[in-house]
Design an enzyme around this catalytic site. Structure first.
Site, mmCIF file in Angstrom:
data_model
loop_
_atom_site.group_PDB
_atom_site.id
_atom_site.type_symbol
_atom_site.label_atom_id
_atom_site.label_comp_id
_atom_site.label_asym_id
_atom_site.label_seq_id
_atom_site.Cartn_x
_atom_site.Cartn_y
_atom_site.Cartn_z
ATOM 1 N N SER A 197 44.122 42.457 38.966
ATOM 2 C CA SER A 197 44.999 43.943 38.451
ATOM 3 C C SER A 197 44.649 44.505 39.645
ATOM 4 O O SER A 197 43.976 44.778 40.588
ATOM 5 C CB SER A 197 43.804 44.529 37.316
ATOM 6 N N HIS A 198 45.656 46.279 39.265
ATOM 7 C CA HIS A 198 45.577 47.162 40.525
ATOM 8 C C HIS A 198 44.149 47.848 40.482
ATOM 9 O O HIS A 198 44.275 48.873 41.479
ATOM 10 C CB HIS A 198 46.874 47.802 40.527
ATOM 11 N N SER A 199 43.581 47.873 39.261
ATOM 12 C CA SER A 199 42.428 48.521 39.121
ATOM 13 C C SER A 199 41.127 47.278 39.130
ATOM 14 O O SER A 199 40.803 46.665 38.582
ATOM 15 C CB SER A 199 42.264 49.499 37.955
#
Lengths: 209, 130
Positions: B10-12
């Site tokens: 995930s980007h996070s």
């Protein structure tokens, strides 16, 4: 004398200078149609690539390009890291074992770079991406058998500018649909700086291609 | 006898580790799950190195299924798969949370990589509200 390892290093440094100079402009472009981090990301990646390559001794041109490409992948972030990184890695593989790069190999490299970008990003032409610079440039190279710096620079510039009128069909900008029209694509702008830097180095160093 | 390993990209960092936590609870330790979220510095974005490390950590001959959120996460995941050159590593075209959950459950039941992937990818067509 064709392109040597030293020329490639000059190319990387020239590209980095341009990108650092234009960092806010690139960020503005990305603020208009993206998530606003392209300038910051790409300038960080290129600065790191310059740092890495200036402190390492490379046996071959291919090794130099590989480090350049991998540094961009790790340090740029966003989509540009994998895209520019893959282009350079493909060029690195194309130039394996070569000590000097002649016109044919340069042309083949641009094509390989383009193929890498297309494989990685799955974009075609006219989708308002960096493919819209690399594809026309690749065609231009194949249509000639020697390097014409001025014409090359014109082709790159016009290709970048042509993205302004396009509607984005890839990436974050695609969510904007028609509102993405009227802005130059950031990845195309960076590609313009990268490829123009190459032409400048070839010209200034009197490389015969 | 191992199960298919799961990697969450995930980007996070928070999303990836949160999903790992959620899903780990569901399968009670039966599946190796790794989170690869955020950049090297923990900022928003994805990291090729984090993804490669995560895949290596959960890999076995049962294989690995990678789930991802958006855009460049896929590019980095594909690059990771190419550069690692390991056998049986696939990327699911599936919603991250729901797909990740279903994948882990299927993996915990000893299903094969193609079965786990198919289950994750089918999730998109199922309604969440009755």
């Amino acid at each position: 004398m064709a392109l040597t390892k030293e020329h490639i290093l000059l190319w990387l440094n020239r590209a980095n200078e341009k990108i650092q100079e234009q960092k806010s402009y690139l960020t503005d472009l990305d603020q208009a149609i993206g998530d606003g981090d392209h300038g910051i990301n790409i300038s960080r990646g290129f600065a790191e690539a310059v740092k890495k390559t200036s402190s390492t001794d490379y046996d071959t041109i291919s090794d130099l390009l590989k480090d350049w490409g991998m540094t961009l992948v790790s340090k740029v972030g966003g989509a540009s890291g994998p895209l520019f990184g893959t282009a350079l890695l493909k060029i690195s593989m194309k130039w394996k074992g070569l000590e000097e790069i002649d016109y044919i190999n340069l042309s083949a490299a641009i094509e390989e770079g383009l193929n890498g970008i297309v494989q990685r990003g799955h974009a075609g032409e006219n989708q308002k991406t960096m493919v819209d610079v690399w594809a026309p440039v690749s065609r231009f190279m194949k249509e000639h058998d020697s390097f014409h710096a001025d014409d090359f620079k014109t082709v790159v510039k016009e290709a970048m500018e042509a993205t302004k009128a396009m509607k984005a069909e890839k990436g974050r900008a695609a969510y904007l649909n028609d509102r993405s029209i009227g802005f130059i694509d950031p990845g195309s702008a960076t590609s313009y700086y990268l490829l123009t830097a190459l032409a400048e180095v070839i010209e200034e160093e009197g490389v015969s291609l | 006898m191992s199960n298919v390993g799961i990697v969450i990209v995930s980007h996070s960092d928070l999303i990836a580790s949160g999903l790992k936590e959620l899903v780990t609870q569901a399968v009670r330790g039966g599946v190796r799950i790794e989170a690869a979220g955020g950049t090297e510095n923990g900022d928003i974005g994805t990291s090729l190195d984090k993804i490669m490390e995560a895949v290596q950590a959960v890999h076995s001959d049962k294989g690995v299924l990678i789930l991802f959120d958006l855009g460049s996460a896929l590019m980095n995941a594909e690059m990771a798969v190419e550069l690692l050159g390991l056998e049986h590593v696939e990327i699911a075209d599936a919603p991250l949370i729901e797909g990740g959950y279903v994948a882990a459950v299927e993996a915990s039941m000893g299903k094969t990589l193609p079965e786990v992937r198919e289950a994750a990818e089918k999730v998109r067509n199922e309604k969440k509200r009755g």
